[in-house]
Design an enzyme around this catalytic site. Structure first.
Site, PDB file in Angstrom:
ATOM      1  N   PRO A 107       0.572  -1.385   0.455  1.00 26.28           N
ATOM      2  CA  PRO A 107      -0.226   0.082   0.104  1.00 26.28           C
ATOM      3  C   PRO A 107       0.952   1.121   0.502  1.00 26.28           C
ATOM      4  O   PRO A 107       1.963   1.587   0.647  1.00 26.28           O
ATOM      5  CB  PRO A 107      -1.356  -0.022   1.376  1.00 26.28           C
ATOM      6  CG  PRO A 107      -1.251  -1.487   1.538  1.00 26.28           C
ATOM      7  CD  PRO A 107       0.216  -1.966   1.000  1.00 26.28           C
ATOM      8  N   GLY A 109       1.806   4.487   1.248  1.00 29.60           N
ATOM      9  CA  GLY A 109       2.348   5.180   2.885  1.00 29.60           C
ATOM     10  C   GLY A 109       3.090   4.351   3.644  1.00 29.60           C
ATOM     11  O   GLY A 109       2.842   4.415   4.897  1.00 29.60           O
ATOM     12  N   CYS A 110       3.133   2.755   2.779  1.00 29.57           N
ATOM     13  CA  CYS A 110       3.688   2.051   3.312  1.00 29.57           C
ATOM     14  C   CYS A 110       5.765   2.725   3.974  1.00 29.57           C
ATOM     15  O   CYS A 110       6.004   2.699   2.466  1.00 29.57           O
ATOM     16  CB  CYS A 110       4.173   0.850   3.333  1.00 29.57           C
ATOM     17  SG  CYS A 110       2.483  -0.161   3.630  1.00 29.57           S
ATOM     18  N   ILE A 111       6.132   2.559   5.361  1.00 24.09           N
ATOM     19  CA  ILE A 111       7.183   2.765   5.284  1.00 24.09           C
ATOM     20  C   ILE A 111       8.221   1.510   5.383  1.00 24.09           C
ATOM     21  O   ILE A 111       7.850   0.676   6.011  1.00 24.09           O
ATOM     22  CB  ILE A 111       7.533   4.026   6.516  1.00 24.09           C
ATOM     23  CG1 ILE A 111       6.935   5.060   5.708  1.00 24.09           C
ATOM     24  CG2 ILE A 111       8.650   3.877   6.453  1.00 24.09           C
ATOM     25  CD1 ILE A 111       6.081   5.924   7.144  1.00 24.09           C
TER      26      ILE A 111
END
Lengths: 111, 132, 99
Positions: A107, A109-111
């Protein structure tokens, strides 16, 4: 890139096990990816996975969890659009596990 | 992981006014897509986010793109997901649209059209402006 | 000579320079962000229309499609696909890319 073999055909995945080519996805691959995640697929799991694929088709992104929750709530009802329900289906996170099984990228926005 | 970022939201942090300014056409450079992805990430932090489309940036919002022939993702569809991320403040500069023969009807999402003076004021009241 | 321009005319001056230095009878192919110049209603449209008196103007179809601009192409601009791009290159003695 690592390759995996499912039902006699091989597919490319990234180093975290996400399917590289969205178009490669099919039910067999979903089954394999679910197995890797130790998720036993039921109709409820498929409902979320199919929802994610439709979301991706419409918006070209894998949604963040809270966006997914809200969208599911809108389409399938509040009893399904909540963290408890989704985390019970996908204990390591609906965004991470369900997206992976749906053959989507990680997704945004995943870091 | 976004799951983790979601846990971080809703804290008692200060809400600042963030403006993301988009001034590049899509596809020819990576700026438009990168800018959009940063906005989607920023949505996890519950800030007051505005997106501005000016100059060639208005081309990012054109309806009816078909990117099959150039084999890249059609991320114009992703602007329609912004609403679900609670990013609802989309502004377009009128002069930029006029210069390109475009109207609101040509755009894939609902926007607020501002004249240059209104845009200038909106920019001036931001805490952070990030430009692509 | 085939001139190839790939930058938006409302962001860079490549198209302007190209049109200024292209000799009569040359071909100009607009690709990537340069295709916006070949569309109706924009500030670059007048430049392209004026240039068509002396030059053949082409625009790459897949790039127009990707930008949602195919229905807005100026009359007189010839839309080519990748095959047409190759033909233009092979038909001419030299290419100039206005990067």
């Amino acid at each position: 890139m690592p390759m995996v073999e499912v039902a006699g055909k091989s597919f490319e995945v990234d180093e975290e096990g996400y399917l590289t080519n969205l178009a490669d996805w099919n039910q067999d691959i979903a089954g394999y990816l679910a197995q890797e995640e130790k998720v036993e697929m039921t109709d409820s799991h498929w409902e979320v996975v199919n929802f994610l694929r439709e979301y991706y088709d419409e918006y070209q992104i894998a949604p963040a969890v809270r966006v997914l929750t809200k969208a599911i709530s809108k389409k399938l009802g509040a009893d399904k659009g909540n963290n408890k329900y989704l985390y019970e289906l996908f204990p390591y996170g609906p965004a991470k596990q369900a997206c992976k099984i749906a053959g989507l990228p990680k997704p945004t926005g995943c870091i | 992981m976004s799951d983790m970022m979601d846990d971080m939201e809703g804290g008692e942090g200060v809400v600042k006014k963030f403006m993301f300014v988009n001034r590049k056409a899509p596809h020819g450079t990576i700026y438009a897509l990168e800018g959009l992805e940063v906005v989607l990430v920023s949505a996890a932090f519950d800030q007051d986010v505005s997106m501005v489309f000016a100059d060639d940036g208005v081309y990012e919002l054109i309806k009816g793109m078909n990117t099959k022939g150039i084999e890249v993702k059609d991320f114009s569809k992703t602007y329609r997901a912004l609403d679900g991320y609670d990013i609802e403040k989309l502004y377009v500069e009128k002069a930029s649209m006029d210069a390109r023969g475009l109207t609101e009807a040509d755009l894939i999402v609902d926007v607020t059209v501002l004249d240059s003076a209104e845009m200038a004021n909106l920019m001036a009241e931001q805490d952070v402006v990030i430009s692509y | 000579m085939l001139h190839i321009v790939n930058k938006s005319a409302t962001e860079r001056n490549s198209l302007e320079s190209c049109l200024r230095m292209a000799t009569k009878g040359s071909a100009v192919l607009l690709i990537e962000d340069a295709v916006y110049a070949a569309t109706k209603g924009g500030v670059a449209a007048a430049q392209i229309q004026a240039a068509m008196a002396d030059l053949q103007i082409y625009a790459l179809g897949p790039d127009l499609d990707a930008r949602g601009m195919s229905a807005r192409v100026l009359d007189g601009v010839k839309v080519v696909d990748y095959g047409g791009f190759v033909d233009l290159v092979t038909e001419t003695n030299a290419c100039q890319s206005w990067l």
